[in-house]
Design a protein around this motif. Structure first.
Motif, PDB file in Angstrom:
ATOM      1  N   GLN A  27       0.732  -1.330  -0.022  1.00 11.28           N
ATOM      2  CA  GLN A  27       0.083  -0.367   0.115  1.00 11.28           C
ATOM      3  C   GLN A  27       0.891   1.267  -0.343  1.00 11.28           C
ATOM      4  N   GLU A  28       2.219   0.920   0.742  1.00 11.28           N
ATOM      5  CA  GLU A  28       3.090   2.530   0.541  1.00 11.28           C
ATOM      6  C   GLU A  28       4.053   2.504  -0.489  1.00 11.28           C
ATOM      7  N   ALA A  29       4.237   1.321  -1.435  1.00 12.17           N
ATOM      8  CA  ALA A  29       5.169   1.437  -1.647  1.00 12.17           C
ATOM      9  C   ALA A  29       4.624   1.993  -3.198  1.00 12.17           C
ATOM     10  N   LYS A  30       4.116   3.081  -3.709  1.00 13.13           N
ATOM     11  CA  LYS A  30       3.949   4.110  -4.467  1.00 13.13           C
ATOM     12  C   LYS A  30       4.846   4.897  -3.957  1.00 13.13           C
ATOM     13  N   ASN A  31       5.329   5.114  -3.293  1.00 11.28           N
ATOM     14  CA  ASN A  31       5.859   6.159  -2.988  1.00 11.28           C
ATOM     15  C   ASN A  31       7.578   6.222  -2.613  1.00 11.28           C
ATOM     16  N   PRO A  32       7.983   7.191  -4.297  1.00 11.13           N
ATOM     17  CA  PRO A  32       8.671   7.176  -4.647  1.00 11.13           C
ATOM     18  C   PRO A  32      10.256   7.307  -3.578  1.00 11.13           C
ATOM     19  N   CYS A  33      10.037   8.121  -2.094  1.00 14.54           N
ATOM     20  CA  CYS A  33      10.877   8.214  -1.279  1.00 14.54           C
ATOM     21  C   CYS A  33      11.179   7.152  -0.224  1.00 14.54           C
ATOM     22  N   PRO A  34      11.898   6.150  -0.098  1.00 15.68           N
ATOM     23  CA  PRO A  34      12.109   5.356   0.445  1.00 15.68           C
ATOM     24  C   PRO A  34      12.579   5.339   1.693  1.00 15.68           C
ATOM     25  N   VAL A  35      12.890   6.670   1.572  1.00 10.93           N
ATOM     26  CA  VAL A  35      12.425   6.959   4.283  1.00 10.93           C
ATOM     27  C   VAL A  35      10.838   7.561   4.439  1.00 10.93           C
ATOM     28  N   ASP A  36      10.707   8.311   3.464  1.00 17.10           N
ATOM     29  CA  ASP A  36       9.090   8.224   3.834  1.00 17.10           C
ATOM     30  C   ASP A  36       8.148   7.356   3.548  1.00 17.10           C
ATOM     31  N   ARG A  37       8.810   6.742   3.112  1.00 13.66           N
ATOM     32  CA  ARG A  37       7.706   4.444   2.965  1.00 13.66           C
ATOM     33  C   ARG A  37       8.162   4.317   4.045  1.00 13.66           C
ATOM     34  N   LEU A  38       9.312   4.263   4.943  1.00 15.75           N
ATOM     35  CA  LEU A  38       9.730   2.960   6.100  1.00 15.75           C
ATOM     36  C   LEU A  38       8.857   3.987   6.820  1.00 15.75           C
ATOM     37  N   LYS A  39       9.250   5.226   7.013  1.00 19.64           N
ATOM     38  CA  LYS A  39       8.635   6.184   8.200  1.00 19.64           C
ATOM     39  C   LYS A  39       6.526   5.648   8.189  1.00 19.64           C
ATOM     40  N   ALA A  40       6.244   5.921   6.947  1.00 21.78           N
ATOM     41  CA  ALA A  40       5.188   5.357   7.384  1.00 21.78           C
ATOM     42  C   ALA A  40       4.054   3.727   7.157  1.00 21.78           C
ATOM     43  N   LEU A  41       5.251   2.847   6.775  1.00 20.05           N
ATOM     44  CA  LEU A  41       4.988   1.582   7.459  1.00 20.05           C
ATOM     45  C   LEU A  41       5.479   1.684   8.765  1.00 20.05           C
ATOM     46  N   SER A  42       7.024   1.909   9.114  1.00 17.71           N
ATOM     47  CA  SER A  42       6.444   1.474  10.822  1.00 17.71           C
ATOM     48  C   SER A  42       5.716   2.579  11.625  1.00 17.71           C
ATOM     49  N   ASP A  43       5.319   3.484  10.936  1.00 20.92           N
ATOM     50  CA  ASP A  43       4.328   4.053  11.208  1.00 20.92           C
ATOM     51  C   ASP A  43       2.840   3.086  12.103  1.00 20.92           C
ATOM     52  N   ILE A  44       2.058   3.262  10.679  1.00 22.61           N
ATOM     53  CA  ILE A  44       1.188   1.393  10.369  1.00 22.61           C
ATOM     54  C   ILE A  44       1.021   0.687  11.557  1.00 22.61           C
ATOM     55  N   LEU A  45       2.878   0.089  11.311  1.00 23.13           N
ATOM     56  CA  LEU A  45       2.177  -1.643  12.100  1.00 23.13           C
ATOM     57  C   LEU A  45       2.229  -0.928  12.854  1.00 23.13           C
ATOM     58  N   ARG A  46       3.506  -0.396  13.122  1.00 21.06           N
ATOM     59  CA  ARG A  46       3.803  -0.029  15.209  1.00 21.06           C
ATOM     60  C   ARG A  46       1.998  -0.394  15.730  1.00 21.06           C
ATOM     61  N   ARG A  47       1.249   0.169  15.089  1.00 18.45           N
ATOM     62  CA  ARG A  47      -0.088   0.479  15.819  1.00 18.45           C
ATOM     63  C   ARG A  47      -0.947  -0.649  15.771  1.00 18.45           C
ATOM     64  N   LYS A  48      -0.030  -1.926  15.190  1.00 18.27           N
ATOM     65  CA  LYS A  48      -0.692  -3.437  14.602  1.00 18.27           C
ATOM     66  C   LYS A  48       0.225  -3.765  15.597  1.00 18.27           C
ATOM     67  N   SER A  49       1.244  -3.656  16.004  1.00 22.34           N
ATOM     68  CA  SER A  49       1.419  -4.982  16.660  1.00 22.34           C
ATOM     69  C   SER A  49       0.656  -5.189  17.983  1.00 22.34           C
ATOM     70  N   CYS A  50       0.602  -6.068  18.677  1.00 21.07           N
ATOM     71  CA  CYS A  50       0.179  -6.192  19.900  1.00 21.07           C
ATOM     72  C   CYS A  50       0.935  -5.921  21.364  1.00 21.07           C
ATOM     73  N   GLY A  51       1.873  -5.394  21.613  1.00 20.19           N
ATOM     74  CA  GLY A  51       2.736  -5.097  22.352  1.00 20.19           C
ATOM     75  C   GLY A  51       3.375  -5.871  23.282  1.00 20.19           C
ATOM     76  N   GLU A  52       2.913  -7.009  23.095  1.00 20.11           N
ATOM     77  CA  GLU A  52       3.448  -8.387  24.184  1.00 20.11           C
ATOM     78  C   GLU A  52       4.811  -8.414  24.179  1.00 20.11           C
ATOM     79  N   CYS A  53       5.454  -8.516  22.962  1.00 10.40           N
ATOM     80  CA  CYS A  53       6.814  -8.831  22.742  1.00 10.40           C
ATOM     81  C   CYS A  53       7.756  -6.897  22.705  1.00 10.40           C
ATOM     82  N   VAL A  54       8.481  -6.680  23.526  1.00  8.90           N
ATOM     83  CA  VAL A  54       9.413  -5.818  23.797  1.00  8.90           C
ATOM     84  C   VAL A  54      10.749  -5.057  22.574  1.00  8.90           C
ATOM     85  N   ILE A  55      10.430  -6.306  22.029  1.00  9.61           N
ATOM     86  CA  ILE A  55      11.230  -5.757  20.624  1.00  9.61           C
ATOM     87  C   ILE A  55      11.027  -5.725  19.426  1.00  9.61           C
TER      88      ILE A  55
END
Length: 228
Positions: A27-55
């Protein structure tokens, strides 16, 4: 809510988790900037993490924080290596396939586009012209018709000019919202992550910049011929 998320991820197979993470990435692959893409990706995925695993929980959060800083022009030497280490630790040490898959994707993105990450940090440039902090909008004097549309669309009042005049954008006041680009039917509003071309410092009549440009080009050609 958190308990349900934990249980849901535990019930998923490795393939299901991989498909989920991959789908978010695509869904983020169309973003031509890899830095902004990783920023958006990590922001979405951190909200989906269950939070049980600290790492996993802290790892994705730190990637999100570091990439946000890089896109804002405050990235530091060493941030890339930190992101790489976090990603590798997640891909090896996460308690479930969710964290491991996110770590693998983040590390691969960094390896594939490391040069672009370095440009953001060391040269303060975004070649894809996505990260607003590194973008400068300017009016092309060769294209501008002096229609006033961009000036009227600029809420911060960063554009100076008038009817029949080549407009000027003052970077200090510009918020990089892009409204002027949408308003300009001639496509005279351009953006760059490098230095702005030689353009008028103050509004001048439409056509005068083109004439100066042509005269300057002719003078340059004459100088080159004399030197040959």
């Amino acid at each position: 809510m958190i308990g349900k998320e934990r249980e849901r991820w535990k019930e998923k197979s490795a393939d299901q988790i991989k498909d989920f993470v991959t789908n978010v990435y695509e869904q983020e692959a169309k973003n031509p900037c890899p830095v902004d893409r990783l920023k958006a990706l990590s922001d979405i995925l951190r909200r989906k993490s269950c939070g049980e695993c600290v790492i996993c929980r802290e790892g994705i959060l730190q990637i999100s924080v570091l990439t946000e800083a890089i896109t804002q022009g405050i990235g530091r030497d060493g941030d890339i290596d930190v992101i790489s280490e976090i990603s590798e630790d997640m891909s090896i040490g996460s308690a479930c396939d969710y964290g491991r898959e996110v770590g693998k994707i983040a590390k691969q993105m960094l390896e594939d586009e490391r040069e672009q990450f370095e440009r953001h940090i060391k040269r303060k440039r975004c070649d894809a012209l996505v990260c607003k902090k590194f973008i400068t909008y300017y009016v092309s004097p060769e294209i501008c018709s002096g229609c006033n549309q961009c000036l009227e669309a600029c809420e911060p009042g960063a554009i100076r000019g008038g009817e029949g005049l080549i407009h000027i954008i003052h970077s200090d006041s510009c918020t990089r919202c892009g409204d002027c680009v949408l308003a300009c039917k001639q496509g005279a509003i351009l953006k760059t992550s490098a230095s702005v071309p030689n353009i008028p410092k103050e509004p001048v009549p439409v056509g005068s910049a083109q004439l100066d440009s042509v005269q300057g080009s002719l003078m340059s050609q004459k100088r080159r011929r004399r030197s040959e």
